[in-house]
Design a protein around this motif. Structure first.
Motif, PDB file in Angstrom:
ATOM      1  N   ASN A 128       0.861  -1.182   0.000  1.00 52.37           N
ATOM      2  CA  ASN A 128       0.000   0.000   0.000  1.00 52.37           C
ATOM      3  C   ASN A 128       0.899   1.234   0.000  1.00 52.37           C
ATOM      4  OD1 ASN A 128      -2.308   1.655   0.209  1.00 52.37           O
ATOM      5  ND2 ASN A 128      -2.270   1.567   2.446  1.00 52.37           N
ATOM      6  N   GLN A 160      -4.361  -7.003  -5.184  1.00 53.22           N
ATOM      7  CA  GLN A 160      -5.635  -6.898  -4.477  1.00 53.22           C
ATOM      8  C   GLN A 160      -6.300  -5.566  -4.765  1.00 53.22           C
ATOM      9  OE1 GLN A 160      -3.749  -6.545  -0.269  1.00 53.22           O
ATOM     10  NE2 GLN A 160      -5.466  -5.093  -0.250  1.00 53.22           N
ATOM     11  N   ASP A 162      -8.394  -2.181  -3.153  1.00 48.43           N
ATOM     12  CA  ASP A 162      -8.233  -1.366  -1.951  1.00 48.43           C
ATOM     13  C   ASP A 162      -9.460  -1.500  -1.054  1.00 48.43           C
ATOM     14  OD1 ASP A 162     -10.225   0.244  -3.075  1.00 48.43           O
ATOM     15  OD2 ASP A 162      -8.858   1.868  -3.626  1.00 48.43           O
ATOM     16  N   GLU A 179       0.251  -0.242  -7.631  1.00 45.44           N
ATOM     17  CA  GLU A 179      -0.266  -0.034  -6.278  1.00 45.44           C
ATOM     18  C   GLU A 179      -1.031  -1.270  -5.823  1.00 45.44           C
ATOM     19  OE1 GLU A 179      -1.183   2.226  -2.764  1.00 45.44           O
ATOM     20  OE2 GLU A 179       0.281   2.490  -4.352  1.00 45.44           O
ATOM     21  N   LEU A 180      -0.794  -1.699  -4.605  1.00 41.75           N
ATOM     22  CA  LEU A 180      -1.412  -2.883  -4.019  1.00 41.75           C
ATOM     23  C   LEU A 180      -1.093  -4.141  -4.821  1.00 41.75           C
ATOM     24  CD1 LEU A 180      -4.780  -1.279  -2.888  1.00 41.75           C
ATOM     25  CD2 LEU A 180      -2.933  -2.069  -1.406  1.00 41.75           C
ATOM     26  N   THR A 196      -0.002  -4.633   4.097  1.00 44.20           N
ATOM     27  CA  THR A 196      -1.008  -4.134   3.161  1.00 44.20           C
ATOM     28  C   THR A 196      -2.171  -3.569   3.964  1.00 44.20           C
ATOM     29  OG1 THR A 196      -2.367  -4.726   1.245  1.00 44.20           O
ATOM     30  CG2 THR A 196      -2.094  -6.428   2.938  1.00 44.20           C
ATOM     31  N   PRO A 199      -8.530  -5.793   2.043  1.00 48.99           N
ATOM     32  CA  PRO A 199      -9.318  -5.419   0.864  1.00 48.99           C
ATOM     33  C   PRO A 199     -10.818  -5.474   1.161  1.00 48.99           C
ATOM     34  CG  PRO A 199      -8.586  -7.680   0.665  1.00 48.99           C
ATOM     35  CD  PRO A 199      -7.938  -7.137   1.912  1.00 48.99           C
TER      36      PRO A 199
END
Length: 305
Positions: A128, A160, A162, A179-180, A196, A199
């Protein structure tokens, strides 16, 4: 068989023999597997058409639907994968090709959002990277073979959504590519870990033909919350799977049929300042542990496992 003044015409089209006539046209196919696939496709497709007996207008609508599905695909969206997913075909193919039982980690669908490479990261990194809002989370795991031997240097690819249910490719103006997502390598003991956020469950895209299909059939478009994981190592069968968040909505009705009981993981709440500090996370945080057991690849040499 149609006849003429000169006698029977073997390749002429007849409804009763339609699949046989078309399959015979592939008789010179050099690749035996391709011939097998085409024979089966023709047999089942013609059987389907004879069973359903579509009107010309209905068949034209079906062709238009498939055409629109292809036209919806681009560099970051694969509508045909989405169609395969909601029809349960992706899950069936994964399940048929991935050995199960004997403690092996079960496979599930890749999904339509693995369209860009995950950036390489070091063990313990936070995927993240932009600090998106959400519950901080530590995910740990260990890659072993079916007899429990650790697998060092395995690639562990994770991606994943967010906490609002979006992937980076869905929000290019808000989330940077990568991102992620993260590509990790297991350590000498087969272990991996990364930070992280938890999700969210989310809807699959419904602004294309697949969304039209779901609405026409009264189905919802939601997937339960999950983290994608793909693991690979030399001599072992690659695995694509998910960590499903225990307690998430839609675990019992995943729009793409991806849930398996063994993949539902407790994202436990940890309220321990010392553990939080050691993990580099604020307190409290969530922790999920996901051991990965891989099978030996077909034809791989070495001790039986």
């Amino acid at each position: 068989m149609t006849t003429s003044a000169a006698g029977p015409v073997p390749g002429s089209f007849e409804v009763d023999r339609s699949a046989e006539v078309v399959a015979a046209s592939f008789a010179r196919t050099a690749d035996p597997r391709l011939r097998e696939v085409l024979d089966s496709l023709v047999r089942h497709l013609h059987g389907f058409v004879k069973d359903v007996r579509p009107t010309v207008a209905e068949w034209e609508a079906a062709v238009a639907f498939l055409t629109a599905t292809g036209q919806t695909c681009d560099d970051v969206r694969q509508e045909f994968i989405l169609l395969s997913d909601v029809l349960g075909v992706s899950m069936l193919v994964e399940s048929l090709n991935q050995a199960a039982g004997d403690g092996l980690t079960e496979a599930t669908v890749e999904g339509p959002f693995h369209q860009i490479p995950s950036p390489p990261r070091r063990l313990g990194d936070d995927i993240n990277v932009a600090g998106r809002p959400g519950e901080p989370c530590l995910i740990t795991g260990r890659v072993v073979d079916r007899v429990g031997r650790p697998v060092a240097g395995a690639t562990v690819d994770v991606w994943q959504a967010d906490a609002s249910g979006f992937y980076d490719v869905q929000r290019p103006g808000e989330l940077a590519p990568g991102e992620l997502r993260g590509l990790f390598r297991s350590d000498a003991d087969g272990r991996f870990h990364f930070r992280t956020i938890v999700p969210a469950h989310y809807p699959i895209p419904t602004d294309g033909p697949v969304g039209d299909l779901l609405r026409a059939t009264g189905r919802h478009e939601y997937r339960p919350a999950h983290v994608h994981v793909a693991v690979a190592a030399p001599g072992l069968r690659s695995l694509t799977t998910h960590l499903f968040v225990a307690g998430s909505p839609y675990l019992d009705s995943d729009a793409v049929f991806g849930v398996k009981d063994s993949l539902i993981v407790d994202f436990a709440r940890v309220d321990d300042p010392a553990r939080a500090a050691a993990a580099g996370l604020p307190n409290p945080f969530r922790h999920a542990d996901f051991p990965v057991v891989l099978d030996r690849a077909e034809g791989a040499k070495g001790p039986a496992s």
